[in-house]
Design a protein around this motif. Structure first.
Motif, PDB file in Angstrom:
ATOM      1  N   ARG A   8     -11.040  -3.988 -21.165  1.00 20.25           N
ATOM      2  CA  ARG A   8     -12.241  -3.157 -20.981  1.00 20.25           C
ATOM      3  C   ARG A   8     -13.267  -3.474 -22.065  1.00 20.25           C
ATOM      4  NH1 ARG A   8     -12.948   3.045 -19.109  1.00 20.25           N
ATOM      5  NH2 ARG A   8     -12.886   1.946 -17.112  1.00 20.25           N
ATOM      6  N   ASP A 203     -26.724  -5.807 -10.128  1.00 22.15           N
ATOM      7  CA  ASP A 203     -25.377  -6.362  -9.950  1.00 22.15           C
ATOM      8  C   ASP A 203     -25.433  -7.106  -8.631  1.00 22.15           C
ATOM      9  OD1 ASP A 203     -22.726  -7.010  -9.675  1.00 22.15           O
ATOM     10  OD2 ASP A 203     -21.970  -4.956  -9.888  1.00 22.15           O
ATOM     11  N   ARG A 210     -21.969 -14.284  -9.750  1.00 17.67           N
ATOM     12  CA  ARG A 210     -22.279 -12.872  -9.995  1.00 17.67           C
ATOM     13  C   ARG A 210     -23.121 -12.712 -11.263  1.00 17.67           C
ATOM     14  NH1 ARG A 210     -17.983  -8.117  -9.998  1.00 17.67           N
ATOM     15  NH2 ARG A 210     -19.367  -6.310 -10.159  1.00 17.67           N
ATOM     16  N   ARG A 238     -22.820   0.091 -20.133  1.00 14.68           N
ATOM     17  CA  ARG A 238     -21.999  -0.395 -19.017  1.00 14.68           C
ATOM     18  C   ARG A 238     -20.561  -0.640 -19.472  1.00 14.68           C
ATOM     19  NH1 ARG A 238     -22.974  -2.596 -14.221  1.00 14.68           N
ATOM     20  NH2 ARG A 238     -25.214  -2.977 -14.445  1.00 14.68           N
ATOM     21  N   LEU A 240     -17.139  -2.765 -18.378  1.00 14.93           N
ATOM     22  CA  LEU A 240     -16.700  -3.900 -17.563  1.00 14.93           C
ATOM     23  C   LEU A 240     -15.183  -3.985 -17.675  1.00 14.93           C
ATOM     24  CD1 LEU A 240     -19.401  -6.099 -19.142  1.00 14.93           C
ATOM     25  CD2 LEU A 240     -19.248  -5.931 -16.654  1.00 14.93           C
ATOM     26  N   ASP A 241     -14.493  -3.916 -16.549  1.00 11.28           N
ATOM     27  CA  ASP A 241     -13.043  -4.083 -16.541  1.00 11.28           C
ATOM     28  C   ASP A 241     -12.722  -5.465 -16.004  1.00 11.28           C
ATOM     29  OD1 ASP A 241     -12.386  -1.597 -17.585  1.00 11.28           O
ATOM     30  OD2 ASP A 241     -12.478  -0.621 -15.625  1.00 11.28           O
ATOM     31  N   HIS A 243     -10.080  -7.967 -14.814  1.00 14.24           N
ATOM     32  CA  HIS A 243      -8.711  -7.956 -14.298  1.00 14.24           C
ATOM     33  C   HIS A 243      -8.059  -9.328 -14.421  1.00 14.24           C
ATOM     34  CE1 HIS A 243      -8.754  -3.880 -12.418  1.00 14.24           C
ATOM     35  NE2 HIS A 243     -10.063  -4.074 -12.509  1.00 14.24           N
ATOM     36  N   GLN A 247     -11.043 -10.577 -11.167  1.00 18.62           N
ATOM     37  CA  GLN A 247     -11.980  -9.589 -10.649  1.00 18.62           C
ATOM     38  C   GLN A 247     -12.685  -8.842 -11.804  1.00 18.62           C
ATOM     39  OE1 GLN A 247     -11.646  -5.542  -8.168  1.00 18.62           O
ATOM     40  NE2 GLN A 247      -9.860  -6.829  -8.037  1.00 18.62           N
ATOM     41  N   VAL A 248     -13.966  -8.570 -11.612  1.00 18.97           N
ATOM     42  CA  VAL A 248     -14.725  -7.777 -12.598  1.00 18.97           C
ATOM     43  C   VAL A 248     -15.165  -6.483 -11.927  1.00 18.97           C
ATOM     44  CG1 VAL A 248     -16.775  -7.675 -14.073  1.00 18.97           C
ATOM     45  CG2 VAL A 248     -15.593  -9.863 -13.733  1.00 18.97           C
ATOM     46  N   GLN A 249     -14.693  -5.362 -12.457  1.00 15.82           N
ATOM     47  CA  GLN A 249     -15.146  -4.065 -11.963  1.00 15.82           C
ATOM     48  C   GLN A 249     -16.059  -3.464 -13.016  1.00 15.82           C
ATOM     49  OE1 GLN A 249     -11.506  -1.941 -11.262  1.00 15.82           O
ATOM     50  NE2 GLN A 249     -11.866  -1.924  -9.062  1.00 15.82           N
ATOM     51  N   THR A 250     -17.137  -2.876 -12.569  1.00 14.00           N
ATOM     52  CA  THR A 250     -18.066  -2.356 -13.571  1.00 14.00           C
ATOM     53  C   THR A 250     -18.586  -0.974 -13.209  1.00 14.00           C
ATOM     54  OG1 THR A 250     -20.111  -2.836 -14.778  1.00 14.00           O
ATOM     55  CG2 THR A 250     -19.997  -3.632 -12.517  1.00 14.00           C
ATOM     56  N   THR A 251     -18.851  -0.195 -14.240  1.00 12.03           N
ATOM     57  CA  THR A 251     -19.386   1.158 -14.087  1.00 12.03           C
ATOM     58  C   THR A 251     -20.575   1.292 -15.016  1.00 12.03           C
ATOM     59  OG1 THR A 251     -17.095   1.883 -13.976  1.00 12.03           O
ATOM     60  CG2 THR A 251     -18.763   3.603 -14.148  1.00 12.03           C
TER      61      THR A 251
END
Ligand SMILES: [Fe+2]
Length: 269
Positions: A8, A203, A210, A238, A240-241, A243, A247-251
Motif C-alpha cells: 500500500r 484514472d 494506465r 490517493r 494505491l494497492d 497486488h 493489479q493496481v487498485q486505487t482509492t
C-alpha cells in the motif's frame, strides 16, 4: 510487510507550501490543507508501506517549506520518496538530512519496483526527462525483464505524460512524452504511471497503458475549460494497492468537512 496483502502506497502531490505558515495560494492556506491531509493519512499510517510525494512540494522553493513538509511526513513513521516539480529547487531538497533516502530512484517491494523520475526543468513550467533519466528508466525496465524478484513497475513523477485536459495546460506537460511512452511500449512491466502537476483526478487507459493523476493537497484545476479555472473540490490524497498479480487498485480520499475557499476570479497561479 506480509506477502499475503498488497503493498500500500499513499501518494500526495502539489502541496505548494510556503516558508510562511499563514501564506495563501489563491486564497487557500496551503500549510493548513496539507497538515489536514497528513492528519487524515496518519489515521491509516499503519497500513502504509511507502509515501510518494510527486512534486511542487514548495510554492516558494524555500528551506522552511521543505522542512515543514519533512517534519509533517516524519509523523507518519513511513518511508517516503519525493521528486521535484516545476516550483521546486532540487538542490535545496537534496540538502536536507533525509534526502539520501527520499531521493532514492527506485524501491523494490514484494515483486514491485517503484521508480521515481525527475521531470523538472529549472526555471520552466513544463517538464522534460533528461537523457540520464530515460536511461535510468530503461535500465529498471530491463531489470524487470531479467530479474524474477521484480515483476511489476509503478512509475511516479510530477509532470503529465499525456496532454493536459484544459486549453491553458496544453504546453505545460512532459515535452518529451513520446520518448517516455515509447519506452513503456517497448517493455511490458509498467502497470501504472502516477503523477500530479495538473491538480485533478484522472484514472484512464491510453494506448494500453494506465495513467493516474492525483489532485493537489491544496487548490484544484478544472478540466475541459479553455482558460485557467479553479475547481471547487477539497484537497485530496490517493491510496494505491499494488497486488502480487500486477493489479493496481486505487482509492482517492478527499478531506471531509473541508470548506473550499479560493479566489475564483484568479487567472493563473
Ligand atoms: Fe502544482
Amino acid at each position: 510487510m506480509s506477502a499475503n496483502r498488497p503493498i500500500r502506497i499513499a501518494q500526495i502531490t502539489d502541496p505548494h507550501l510556503f516558508a510562511d505558515e499563514r501564506a495563501e495560494l489563491l486564497g487557500l492556506n496551503t500549510r493548513d490543507s496539507f497538515l489536514q491531509v497528513i492528519d487524515a493519512l496518519a489515521d491509516e499510517a499503519g497500513s502504509l508501506d511507502l509515501v510518494v510525494a510527486t512534486g511542487d512540494i514548495a510554492q516558494d522553493a524555500s528551506m522552511r517549506a521543505y522542512q515543514a513538509f519533512v517534519d509533517a511526513i516524519a509523523r507518519l513513521g513511513v518511508p517516503f520518496r519525493w521528486v521535484p516539480g516545476n516550483h521546486d529547487d532540487r538542490q535545496l531538497m537534496q540538502s536536507l538530512p533525509c534526502s539520501q533516502n527520499a531521493f532514492a530512484g527506485h524501491s523494490v517491494l514484494n515483486g514491485w519496483q517503484v521508480v521515481m523520475l525527475d521531470t523538472s526543468v529549472p526555471g520552466k513550467v513544463h517538464g522534460e526527462l533528461a537523457v540520464s533519466e530515460l536511461e535510468r528508466l530503461q535500465d529498471r525496465l530491463s531489470v524487470a525483464e531479467s530479474d524474477p524478484q521484480v515483476r511489476h513497475t509503478l512509475v511516479c513523477m510530477h509532470h503529465n505524460p499525456l496532454p493536459g485536459t484544459a486549453g491553458w495546460m496544453l504546453d505545460i506537460g512532459l515535452h518529451n512524452a513520446d520518448d517516455f511512452n515509447r519506452l513503456l511500449d517497448n517493455y511490458g512491466s509498467v502497470r501504472a504511471v502516477v503523477y500530479g502537476h495538473i491538480h485533478q483526478e484522472l484514472d484512464l487507459i491510453n494506448n494500453g497503458q494506465r495513467y493516474i493523476c492525483t489532485p493537489s493537497t491544496c487548490i484544484q484545476f478544472k478540466a475541459g475549460v479553455h482558460d485557467f479555472t479553479l475547481d471547487l473540490l477539497p484537497p485530496a490524497y490517493r491510496l494505491l494497492d499494488l497486488h502480487d498479480d500486477g493489479q493496481v487498485q486505487t482509492t482517492l480520499r478527499r478531506l471531509e468537512n473541508y470548506t473550499v475557499n479560493v479566489d475564483q476570479g484568479a487567472d493563473g497561479y
